[in-house]
Write an enzyme that holds these catalytic residues in place. Structure first.
Site, PDB file in Angstrom:
ATOM      1  N   LYS A  42       0.842  -1.210   0.000  1.00 52.98           N
ATOM      2  CA  LYS A  42       0.000   0.000   0.000  1.00 52.98           C
ATOM      3  C   LYS A  42       0.866   1.245   0.000  1.00 52.98           C
ATOM      4  CE  LYS A  42       0.887   1.316   4.511  1.00 52.98           C
ATOM      5  NZ  LYS A  42       1.687   2.476   4.892  1.00 52.98           N
ATOM      6  N   SER A  50       2.315  -6.284   7.220  1.00 52.32           N
ATOM      7  CA  SER A  50       0.893  -6.185   7.581  1.00 52.32           C
ATOM      8  C   SER A  50       0.031  -6.866   6.529  1.00 52.32           C
ATOM      9  CB  SER A  50       0.471  -4.719   7.684  1.00 52.32           C
ATOM     10  OG  SER A  50       1.268  -4.046   8.616  1.00 52.32           O
ATOM     11  N   GLY A  65      10.466  -2.361   6.417  1.00 47.34           N
ATOM     12  CA  GLY A  65      10.680  -1.044   7.028  1.00 47.34           C
ATOM     13  C   GLY A  65      10.574   0.062   5.999  1.00 47.34           C
ATOM     14  N   GLY A 124       3.751  -1.440   4.097  1.00 52.20           N
ATOM     15  CA  GLY A 124       2.838  -2.390   4.748  1.00 52.20           C
ATOM     16  C   GLY A 124       3.080  -3.839   4.367  1.00 52.20           C
ATOM     17  N   GLY A 125       4.285  -4.182   3.936  1.00 50.99           N
ATOM     18  CA  GLY A 125       4.555  -5.561   3.480  1.00 50.99           C
ATOM     19  C   GLY A 125       4.191  -6.623   4.512  1.00 50.99           C
ATOM     20  N   ASP A 159      -1.770  -1.412  10.763  1.00 55.00           N
ATOM     21  CA  ASP A 159      -2.040  -1.384   9.317  1.00 55.00           C
ATOM     22  C   ASP A 159      -2.728  -2.656   8.815  1.00 55.00           C
ATOM     23  OD1 ASP A 159      -0.891   1.081   9.077  1.00 55.00           O
ATOM     24  OD2 ASP A 159       0.928   0.395   8.053  1.00 55.00           O
TER      25      ASP A 159
HETATM   26  O1  C5P Z   1       0.658  -1.091  15.368  1.00 56.04           O
HETATM   27  P1  C5P Z   1       2.088  -1.167  14.948  1.00 56.04           P
HETATM   28  O2  C5P Z   1       2.792  -2.364  15.533  1.00 56.04           O
HETATM   29  O3  C5P Z   1       2.289  -1.054  13.485  1.00 56.04           O
HETATM   30  O4  C5P Z   1       2.799   0.124  15.568  1.00 56.04           O
HETATM   31  C1  C5P Z   1       4.176   0.264  15.753  1.00 56.04           C
HETATM   32  C2  C5P Z   1       4.417   1.469  16.646  1.00 56.04           C
HETATM   33  O5  C5P Z   1       4.072   2.673  15.967  1.00 56.04           O
HETATM   34  C3  C5P Z   1       3.553   1.486  17.898  1.00 56.04           C
HETATM   35  O6  C5P Z   1       4.194   0.836  18.974  1.00 56.04           O
HETATM   36  C4  C5P Z   1       3.365   2.956  18.183  1.00 56.04           C
HETATM   37  O7  C5P Z   1       4.499   3.456  18.856  1.00 56.04           O
HETATM   38  C5  C5P Z   1       3.391   3.574  16.815  1.00 56.04           C
HETATM   39  N1  C5P Z   1       2.037   3.836  16.276  1.00 56.04           N
HETATM   40  C6  C5P Z   1       1.317   4.925  16.779  1.00 56.04           C
HETATM   41  N2  C5P Z   1       0.057   5.194  16.266  1.00 56.04           N
HETATM   42  C7  C5P Z   1      -0.458   4.437  15.283  1.00 56.04           C
HETATM   43  C8  C5P Z   1       0.272   3.348  14.755  1.00 56.04           C
HETATM   44  C9  C5P Z   1       1.517   3.076  15.277  1.00 56.04           C
HETATM   45  O8  C5P Z   1       1.780   5.625  17.677  1.00 56.04           O
HETATM   46  N3  C5P Z   1      -1.663   4.748  14.789  1.00 56.04           N
END
Ligand code: C5P
Length: 300
Positions: free
Chosen positions: A12, A104, A97, A101-102, A137
């Site tokens: 995405k 996810s 990284g 979104g790979g 994501d």
């Molecule tokens: O949900 P995910 O594991 O992708 O998020 C990684 C980090 O990014 C979370 O630990 C958080 O610090 C941050 N994050 C956030 N708000 C979001 C998505 C991610 O602060 N909506």
């Protein structure tokens, strides 16, 4: 149990990404337009006789980031009681990284494939709570196409796709850490109000998708963060965006919290030419098309 399922796990881009202030649980609410692309990983699922087995195969050792596929299998098992053995072969193409979104998408495709193999019939809505627990994501990828995304990523509102353009992705060859980018955004906002965009609202975002690409009002709040940090990487983002614009992109931005930048071209032939030109200087360049959801009446 159904067997031998091959699933595409599209990547995405975020056509728009506004981040609200940090919530008390540490996450941030978003206002985003997600768009699935015709470039991604390919996953193949086969059943195994060994109960509860999960053999994950990919070229080279499985990097820790791919534990998300195993985590998706475990989460599906505990939600449904499914204990069939599965073999998953992942053909990885999307850089890690990269803000694409790979991982996810792999997780969401795993949930959808297992739902089909096990005949549990949960569908995207039934799988959404499992997806949300796997990562912010992941819920979007249960739907794909174009969607307005809110909350921390769990509020997904599919909208009719506009697919009359082409996209060129440029990745600089380094990774961006999502958690670190959110923390840097918090720090930047604590010290200055510069670069804080105003939210546009769902109706305006949906309407904006119908405008000519060159008039899109979209932006990404992470851009001011990543271009203001010390070190070489800040300059690399500015160079990627300038290179995309020079190559004829009608709109250029950052995807997610980096590291990939993308250009949107209303003329697909121009995109082809731009991808060739950009691949001389940049290691990872990929042309892709926006995907509509299957059955989406909005195909143009
Ligand atoms: O949900 P995910 O594991 O992708 O998020 C990684 C980090 O990014 C979370 O630990 C958080 O610090 C941050 N994050 C956030 N708000 C979001 C998505 C991610 O602060 N909506």
């Amino acid at each position: 149990m159904r067997d031998g399922i091959i699933v595409a796990a599209p990547c995405k881009i975020n056509l728009h990404l506004h981040i609200f202030d940090r919530r008390s649980d540490g996450f941030h609410d978003l206002e985003s337009v997600f768009q699935a692309l015709s470039f991604g990983d390919v996953l193949r699922f086969d059943s195994l006789k060994r109960r509860s087995a999960c053999d994950l195969l990919m070229e080279g050792p499985v990097p820790p980031e791919h534990n998300i596929i195993r985590k998706a299998v475990d989460a599906f098992r505990s939600r449904t009681g499914f204990d069939g053995g599965v073999r998953i072969e992942a053909e990885k193409r999307v850089p890690l990284g990269a803000g694409l979104g790979g991982g996810s998408s792999d997780a969401a495709s795993t949930l959808l494939a297992l739902d089909s193999m096990a005949g549990t019939g949960l569908g995207a809505e039934g799988l959404a709570p499992i997806a949300e627990a796997l990562g912010s994501d992941v819920p979007f990828f249960l739907y794909g196409g174009t969607a307005l995304v809110g909350g921390r990523g769990e509020r997904v509102e599919p909208v009719e796709s506009v697919v009359n353009y082409a996209v060129v992705l440029v990745n600089p060859g380094f990774r961006s850490d999502t958690g670190a980018a959110f923390s840097a955004l918090d720090r930047l906002r604590a010290s200055s109000s510069a670069g804080i965009a105003v939210p546009l609202g769902g109706a305006a975002l949906a309407a904006a998708l119908r405008l000519p690409v060159g008039s899109w009002p979209f932006s990404n709040d992470f851009l001011s963060v990543l271009t203001s940090v010390a070190g070489e990487e800040a300059g690399v983002y500015a160079r990627m965006l300038a290179a995309l614009k020079d190559a004829g992109a009608d709109f250029a931005s950052l995807s997610g919290s980096g590291s990939t930048c993308f250009g949107v071209f209303s003329d697909p032939e121009k995109a082809e030419w731009a991808a060739k030109k950009l691949s001389v200087a940049w290691k990872f360049v990929q042309k892709a098309l926006p995907l509509a959801r299957s059955g989406d009446a909005g195909l143009e």
